[in-house]
Design an enzyme around this catalytic site. Structure first.
Site, PDB file in Angstrom:
ATOM      1  N   ILE A 156       2.634  -4.702 -17.391  1.00 32.69           N
ATOM      2  CA  ILE A 156       1.819  -5.891 -17.127  1.00 32.69           C
ATOM      3  C   ILE A 156       1.459  -6.012 -15.642  1.00 32.69           C
ATOM      4  CG2 ILE A 156       3.676  -7.583 -16.676  1.00 32.69           C
ATOM      5  CD1 ILE A 156       0.737  -8.052 -19.108  1.00 32.69           C
ATOM      6  N   GLU A 190      14.628  -3.805 -12.342  1.00 32.52           N
ATOM      7  CA  GLU A 190      14.158  -5.147 -12.694  1.00 32.52           C
ATOM      8  C   GLU A 190      14.523  -5.537 -14.127  1.00 32.52           C
ATOM      9  OE1 GLU A 190       9.913  -5.764 -11.809  1.00 32.52           O
ATOM     10  OE2 GLU A 190       9.832  -7.120 -13.522  1.00 32.52           O
ATOM     11  N   HIS A 236      13.840   2.413 -19.604  1.00 33.23           N
ATOM     12  CA  HIS A 236      12.422   2.687 -19.813  1.00 33.23           C
ATOM     13  C   HIS A 236      11.940   3.738 -18.823  1.00 33.23           C
ATOM     14  CE1 HIS A 236      12.741  -0.674 -16.972  1.00 33.23           C
ATOM     15  NE2 HIS A 236      11.661  -0.178 -16.377  1.00 33.23           N
TER      16      HIS A 236
END
Ligand code: AMP
Length: 130
Positions: free
Chosen positions: A29, A87, A92
């Site tokens: 995002i 974060e 990932h």
């Protein structure tokens, strides 16, 4: 439940590009490049290298298929691979279309896209996913 598990469960919206039984790929995002994708295992694990061998190996193969689709959909020289994980505590891999080394830099200003643009980018990658 991590934010990525909520995304995978459909509780939080995402711009999905690919999915199978074990992995979910979606647009970052806050992208450093157009077509910046995150690949996450559906199994919740914080640190990538704490994943069991089969999940980690499968993630590499799934990421290969996603990277191939990115390269077809987004003009670039290569798809770069980064793991940060500071974060979001859900393992990932960042897949980033690049034409030069600086395209990989997370310190650069993030790219801004309207929802419709994100949708179109995700759809273009999804259409090339095999
Ligand atoms: P890191 O854990 O350091 O690899 O960074 C997490 C990445 O996830 C960052 O690049 C964020 O922009 C991205 N991110 C965080 N929340 C979301 C979200 N809800 N949807 C898509 N990407 C996200």
């Amino acid at each position: 439940m991590t934010i990525f598990s909520k995304i995978i469960a459909g509780e939080i919206p995402s711009y999905k590009v690919a999915e199978d039984d074990a992995y979910y790929a979606f647009l970052d995002i806050n992208p450093v490049a157009k077509g910046h994708v995150l690949v996450a295992p559906k199994k919740e694990e914080d640190y990538l290298f704490d994943l069991d061998d089969d999940t980690l190996a499968g993630m590499a193969l799934f990421s290969k298929r996603v990277a191939t689709a990115i390269r077809k959909a987004i003009p670039c020289k290569r798809v770069g691979v980064t793991v940060i994980g500071l974060e979001v505590p859900h393992a990932h891999i960042h897949l980033i279309p690049i034409t030069k080394e600086a395209d990989m830099l997370f310190t650069q200003p993030k790219k801004k896209f309207e929802p419709e643009e994100f949708k179109a980018i995700a759809a273009a990658i999804a259409a090339n996913f095999e």
